[in-house]
Design an enzyme around this catalytic site. Structure first.
Site, PDB file in Angstrom:
ATOM      1  N   SER A  23       0.816  -1.226   0.000  1.00 62.48           N
ATOM      2  CA  SER A  23       0.000   0.000   0.000  1.00 62.48           C
ATOM      3  C   SER A  23       0.843   1.267   0.000  1.00 62.48           C
ATOM      4  O   SER A  23       0.300   2.376   0.032  1.00 62.48           O
ATOM      5  CB  SER A  23      -0.937   0.000   1.221  1.00 62.48           C
ATOM      6  OG  SER A  23      -0.186  -0.088   2.410  1.00 62.48           O
ATOM      7  N   HIS A 156     -40.738  21.117 -12.644  1.00 59.26           N
ATOM      8  CA  HIS A 156     -40.737  20.237 -13.833  1.00 59.26           C
ATOM      9  C   HIS A 156     -39.977  20.862 -15.003  1.00 59.26           C
ATOM     10  O   HIS A 156     -40.264  20.567 -16.157  1.00 59.26           O
ATOM     11  CB  HIS A 156     -42.168  19.909 -14.281  1.00 59.26           C
ATOM     12  CG  HIS A 156     -43.078  19.490 -13.164  1.00 59.26           C
ATOM     13  ND1 HIS A 156     -43.259  18.170 -12.807  1.00 59.26           N
ATOM     14  CD2 HIS A 156     -43.834  20.221 -12.312  1.00 59.26           C
ATOM     15  CE1 HIS A 156     -44.117  18.113 -11.784  1.00 59.26           C
ATOM     16  NE2 HIS A 156     -44.463  19.335 -11.460  1.00 59.26           N
ATOM     17  N   SER A 277     -13.435  24.171 -28.872  1.00 58.22           N
ATOM     18  CA  SER A 277     -13.538  22.911 -29.603  1.00 58.22           C
ATOM     19  C   SER A 277     -12.422  22.839 -30.632  1.00 58.22           C
ATOM     20  O   SER A 277     -12.007  23.853 -31.176  1.00 58.22           O
ATOM     21  CB  SER A 277     -14.907  22.851 -30.298  1.00 58.22           C
ATOM     22  OG  SER A 277     -14.836  22.035 -31.459  1.00 58.22           O
ATOM     23  N   LYS A 283     -17.230  27.447 -30.742  1.00 54.29           N
ATOM     24  CA  LYS A 283     -17.681  26.854 -29.479  1.00 54.29           C
ATOM     25  C   LYS A 283     -16.995  27.410 -28.244  1.00 54.29           C
ATOM     26  O   LYS A 283     -15.811  27.705 -28.243  1.00 54.29           O
ATOM     27  CB  LYS A 283     -17.449  25.329 -29.494  1.00 54.29           C
ATOM     28  CG  LYS A 283     -18.366  24.546 -30.395  1.00 54.29           C
ATOM     29  CD  LYS A 283     -19.845  24.635 -30.017  1.00 54.29           C
ATOM     30  CE  LYS A 283     -20.178  23.929 -28.731  1.00 54.29           C
ATOM     31  NZ  LYS A 283     -20.066  22.466 -28.842  1.00 54.29           N
ATOM     32  N   GLU A 290     -19.435  20.680 -16.254  1.00 53.81           N
ATOM     33  CA  GLU A 290     -19.661  19.321 -16.754  1.00 53.81           C
ATOM     34  C   GLU A 290     -18.786  18.324 -16.003  1.00 53.81           C
ATOM     35  O   GLU A 290     -19.219  17.227 -15.637  1.00 53.81           O
ATOM     36  CB  GLU A 290     -19.349  19.240 -18.249  1.00 53.81           C
ATOM     37  CG  GLU A 290     -20.383  19.916 -19.121  1.00 53.81           C
ATOM     38  CD  GLU A 290     -19.935  20.000 -20.582  1.00 53.81           C
ATOM     39  OE1 GLU A 290     -20.735  19.671 -21.436  1.00 53.81           O
ATOM     40  OE2 GLU A 290     -18.788  20.382 -20.848  1.00 53.81           O
ATOM     41  N   TYR A 317      -9.541  -6.155  13.097  1.00 57.28           N
ATOM     42  CA  TYR A 317      -8.901  -5.709  11.859  1.00 57.28           C
ATOM     43  C   TYR A 317      -8.892  -6.824  10.821  1.00 57.28           C
ATOM     44  O   TYR A 317      -8.662  -7.988  11.133  1.00 57.28           O
ATOM     45  CB  TYR A 317      -7.450  -5.253  12.128  1.00 57.28           C
ATOM     46  CG  TYR A 317      -6.750  -4.808  10.852  1.00 57.28           C
ATOM     47  CD1 TYR A 317      -6.860  -3.509  10.386  1.00 57.28           C
ATOM     48  CD2 TYR A 317      -6.005  -5.719  10.088  1.00 57.28           C
ATOM     49  CE1 TYR A 317      -6.252  -3.110   9.201  1.00 57.28           C
ATOM     50  CE2 TYR A 317      -5.393  -5.333   8.908  1.00 57.28           C
ATOM     51  CZ  TYR A 317      -5.528  -4.031   8.461  1.00 57.28           C
ATOM     52  OH  TYR A 317      -4.931  -3.646   7.298  1.00 57.28           O
TER      53      TYR A 317
HETATM   54  N1  ARG Z   1      -1.296  -1.116   5.350  1.00 51.24           N
HETATM   55  C1  ARG Z   1      -2.204  -1.585   6.351  1.00 51.24           C
HETATM   56  C2  ARG Z   1      -3.570  -0.945   6.179  1.00 51.24           C
HETATM   57  O1  ARG Z   1      -3.645   0.013   5.509  1.00 51.24           O
HETATM   58  C3  ARG Z   1      -1.678  -1.275   7.715  1.00 51.24           C
HETATM   59  C4  ARG Z   1      -2.185  -2.183   8.779  1.00 51.24           C
HETATM   60  C5  ARG Z   1      -1.593  -3.535   8.594  1.00 51.24           C
HETATM   61  N2  ARG Z   1      -2.005  -4.416   9.640  1.00 51.24           N
HETATM   62  C6  ARG Z   1      -1.860  -5.733   9.544  1.00 51.24           C
HETATM   63  N3  ARG Z   1      -2.284  -6.433  10.550  1.00 51.24           N
HETATM   64  N4  ARG Z   1      -1.307  -6.306   8.503  1.00 51.24           N
HETATM   65  O2  ARG Z   1      -4.564  -1.370   6.687  1.00 51.24           O
END
Ligand code: ARG
Length: 472
Positions: A23, A156, A277, A283, A290, A317
């Site tokens: 991530s 309307h 355009s 235009k 939009e 979690y």
């Molecule tokens: N990158 C993880 C998230 O966004 C962080 C938490 C990770 N926790 C775990 N138990 N692997 O949720």
């Protein structure tokens, strides 16, 4: 870069697994909040004697240095790191060694990431709310210029009754005021500190949750550790509030697109906020509204996404929760971008008062007032409605407006009409008479604008850490 785990594994993580779960590409955006949270945690560990004060000091200095280097673009994010939390911790250990390895005592990434996201969202909610106020102010300012500008009001999408342009703009101010209140409300529930919840069941170390919460500026600590790490209600609430903001911006945008067409011609958008355009030289397109209308869908998509991600999760979690961040970030960017373009667009658009006035005078928008006139002459509203309808039909057949009929034509339609009917149904009189609180009359919109201006002043000076004047 070394992983935060691995002792119990006999094999390396597969490359595709590494990539799939990573991530860092998006949560790097949380680096400031992550470091803030870690500094507060380290100081608390030192104060509580869980680590030495000297080690806490080394950690804090190391983290400050990392923050500085990331801010200056001197520290490259290592794609080997799983997420921003792992990356910063690994950098710290690289720099200060043993003491760095102690930072994660009495903590888990589960309470860490929830803390980071709340800190981040608190700032962003406040920023977006400020932009909402800018748009309200811009609309109120234009409304003040157009207290007397008459336009048709619609139902309307058919001309219905005459109103003022100010009245129409002020309707959007009210929507945005509710949006502001919703952001404030969701801020209150975002402003809760999950730190100390650990992975799910807290910790056996003698931590001080209230200290870290205070240090980080949270108003309270989360009451239950399981809930603390699994709760993303604040994310869903925020994206809902953002969705409704987008609904309002999209409705306004739709009107701007209509109004700037030749068919309406009520407003002209400034050249600086339109595009041309590639083939049609004449235009001038309303791309900004939009795009606002078009981008609304992605925010709704994020709302559906987060609600769906949450609905089947067992406590506490689960990695599904990692999906919350891109939704939050894109929602913030989208709403910010839309407000950012609409504020100058509203400030610079030109209203075509003549076109609005002409449109307001067409299609018998004063027919309700003609019926009301008869009510004042002792005719029941039902009968008055029928008589006014007959007058309209007569006009359609003769190709006339109600104000073009002669006195004798009116007398032929009903003996209840008198010579004062003409003054009564003039479009200006129809608007001026609607001076009830919240109404379209110039006198009423002036009061509404004054109230709104007072509200804007109060709200701007009110700190977010305390309840707003209109909070419960
Ligand atoms: N990158 C993880 C998230 O966004 C962080 C938490 C990770 N926790 C775990 N138990 N692997 O949720």
């Amino acid at each position: 870069m070394k992983k935060l785990w691995g002792g119990r594994f006999e094999k390396e993580t597969a490359g595709e697994m590494q990539e799939f779960q990573n991530s860092l590409a998006f949560d790097a955006r949380l680096y400031r909040q992550d470091i803030r949270g870690s500094i507060a945690h380290a100081r608390m560990l030192g104060r509580q004697g869980i680590i030495d004060l000297d080690e806490a000091e080394q950690i804090v200095r190391g983290l400050e240095q990392i923050r500085e280097q990331i801010a200056q673009g001197l520290l490259e994010f290592d794609p080997e790191a799983e997420d921003i939390h792992s990356f910063i911790e690994a950098c710290l250990v690289e720099r200060i060694g043993e003491a760095g390895k102690k930072l994660h005592s009495a903590r888990s990434r589960n309470d860490q990431v929830a803390t980071d996201l709340r800190l981040y969202l608190k700032d962003e909610i406040e920023g977006l709310a400020g932009l909402l106020l800018d748009l309200i102010e811009a609309l109120a300012h234009r409304a003040r210029e157009h207290e007397e500008t008459i336009m048709p009001g619609y139902t309307h999408l058919q001309r219905a009754q005459p109103i003022t342009f100010a009245h129409h703009l002020l309707a959007y101010c009210e929507m945005l005021r509710r949006d502001y209140a919703r952001l404030r409300d969701c801020y209150k529930r975002t402003d809760i500190c999950p730190l100390g919840a650990g992975a799910l069941a807290g910790t056996t170390f003698p931590i001080d949750r209230v200290y870290t919460a205070r240090k980080l500026g949270f108003r309270d600590i989360a009451a239950n550790t399981l809930d603390a790490v699994s709760d993303r209600d604040f994310v869903a609430e925020f994206i809902f509030a953002a969705s409704l903001i987008m609904t309002h911006l999209s409705r306004f945008s739709e009107e701007l697109v209509l109004w700037s067409s030749s068919e309406f011609g009520f407003v002209a958008l400034d050249d600086a906020y339109t595009t041309g355009s590639s083939i049609m030289p004449q235009k001038k397109n309303p791309d900004a509204p939009e795009l606002v209308r078009g981008k609304t869908g992605r925010v709704y998509g994020h709302l559906t996404g987060i609600l769906t991600a949450l609905k089947g999760l067992p406590l506490a979690y689960n990695k599904d929760l990692q999906e919350d961040k891109e939704a939050v970030f894109d929602t913030i960017d989208t709403v910010r971008g839309c407000l950012g373009i609409l504020v100058p667009l509203v400030r610079t658009l030109t209203a075509n008062e003549g076109r609005m006035r002409t449109a307001a005078g067409g299609d018998f928008t004063n027919a309700t007032d003609l019926a009301d006139y008869l009510v004042w002459h002792n005719v029941s509203f039902r009968d008055a409605h029928r008589i006014a309808g007959e007058a309209v039909l007569y006009c359609i057949q003769k190709g006339k407006r109600l104000e073009d009929l002669s006195y004798s034509e009116y007398r032929n339609i009903s003996p209840f009409f008198d010579s004062d009917v003409f003054e009564y149904i003039s479009i200006e009189a129809c608007v001026a008479r609607r001076d009830l609180p919240g109404g379209p009359a110039p006198a009423a919109v002036a009061v509404e604008i004054a109230d709104l201006t007072g509200w804007l002043e109060d709200i701007r000076s009110f700190p977010w850490s305390q309840p707003a004047p209109d909070d419960e």
